[in-house]
Design a protein around this motif. Structure first.
Motif, PDB file in Angstrom:
ATOM      1  N   GLY A  49      -2.650   6.157   4.338  1.00 37.75           N
ATOM      2  CA  GLY A  49      -1.464   5.476   4.819  1.00 37.75           C
ATOM      3  C   GLY A  49      -0.311   6.457   4.896  1.00 37.75           C
ATOM      4  N   THR A 106      -1.561   1.989  -1.934  1.00 42.66           N
ATOM      5  CA  THR A 106      -2.766   1.591  -1.203  1.00 42.66           C
ATOM      6  C   THR A 106      -3.817   1.105  -2.196  1.00 42.66           C
ATOM      7  OG1 THR A 106      -2.350   3.213   0.551  1.00 42.66           O
ATOM      8  CG2 THR A 106      -4.603   2.363   0.345  1.00 42.66           C
ATOM      9  N   ALA A 135      -0.622  -1.054   1.488  1.00 45.01           N
ATOM     10  CA  ALA A 135      -1.731  -0.930   2.435  1.00 45.01           C
ATOM     11  C   ALA A 135      -3.019  -1.375   1.763  1.00 45.01           C
ATOM     12  CB  ALA A 135      -1.875   0.515   2.914  1.00 45.01           C
ATOM     13  N   LEU A 156       0.206  -2.997   5.845  1.00 39.39           N
ATOM     14  CA  LEU A 156      -0.669  -2.235   6.734  1.00 39.39           C
ATOM     15  C   LEU A 156      -2.110  -2.394   6.276  1.00 39.39           C
ATOM     16  CD1 LEU A 156      -1.114   0.056   8.912  1.00 39.39           C
ATOM     17  CD2 LEU A 156      -0.794   1.679   7.024  1.00 39.39           C
TER      18      LEU A 156
END
Length: 275
Positions: A49, A106, A135, A156
């Motif tokens: 990411g 993430t 993410a 995301l």
């Protein structure tokens, strides 16, 4: 009622914990101690990411990808039971540095959606308690386990589509492709930003029609802001050997730079930002 990791609260259960405004069901559930099985965590830049990321690798994966570079994350037993509090406390140490880099957090694996309640708790607290961009790194195979509430805490999605040809996908992963396509369409319907990942493996996923199939599908979604064409490598082969697992791609070469650029051009032809 006992809340088990990797499960959801029963809808309408008389003893279910109420969800206050602005809180996800996963976050509400974790008013009680939340634990999951974690392989490791790390700081990374550029591969998980945007910016510098605090990456939590959860253990366990339903796929058995032939080129997996972290086969030690496939099995739940290779991880450690860890509390969400401990993960958040570790991430908190780096929040100023991460924020200054334009990074975030993430949740990866393994496959994080194998533990959806724990993953949801981490995402919610990374976003709301630490103020980090979030993410979710997933194959999409277990996308049906991701509630809309969980996805609201995701900025995301890093989504792997490993092949368009169904037989090739099954050969690569041991699983069917359709759940991933269904999840991709659902993300598009929610307007969720996606970075798509495609691993280019000579003699396996690099057939022109296979790349064109993935590209054409991605081009219809409208929410894919980036495509990472990743060249196959064998950096994880030693891990397979250490785990006494057979690495069947020992004789497969990495793609040439020209082959990678050719694949990127196929995605670019669909109006996608291929890098």
């Amino acid at each position: 009622m006992t809340v088990l990791f990797g499960t959801s609260l029963p809808v309408g259960h008389a003893n279910a914990i109420s969800v206050s405004a602005g809180r996800t069901p996963a976050a509400a559930a974790t008013q009680r101690p939340s634990e999951g099985t974690v392989h490791s965590w790390d700081l990374s830049t550029g591969v998980d990411g945007p910016g510098t990321r605090f990456v939590t690798f959860l253990s366990g994966c339903p796929l058995t990808c032939l080129y997996c570079h972290n086969p030690d994350t496939m099995r739940m037993r290779n991880g450690k039971r860890t509390s969400a509090d401990d993960v958040i406390a570790e991430a908190r140490k780096y929040t100023k540095f991460i924020s200054a880099s334009g990074g975030g957090a993430t949740i990866s694996g393994g496959e994080p959606l194998l533990q959806p309640v724990f993953a949801g708790e981490l995402l919610h607290r990374m976003k709301n308690d630490l103020g980090l961009h979030t993410a979710l790194d997933t194959s999409g195979f277990l996308g049906a386990r991701a509630t809309d509430a969980l996805l609201r805490d995701v900025d995301l999605v890093l989504l792997d589509i490993k092949s368009w040809d169904r037989d090739t996908y099954k050969k690569v992963t041991g699983r069917p492709l359709q759940p991933t396509l269904d999840f991709a369409r659902r993300l598009a319907g929610l307007g969720k930003e996606v970075h798509l990942r495609f691993v280019l493996v000579p003699g396996l996923t690099d057939a022109r029609e296979n790349v064109e199939g993935v590209a054409a599908f991605a081009g219809t979604l409208g929410n894919v802001s980036r495509v990472d064409v990743l060249p196959f490598h064998k950096l994880g082969e030693s891990k397979w050997e250490a785990l006494d697992m057979k690495f069947t791609l020992h004789d497969t070469p990495s793609p040439t730079a020209a082959q990678v650029e050719e694949a990127k051009a196929v995605f670019a032809a669909q109006g996608l930002n291929a890098v």
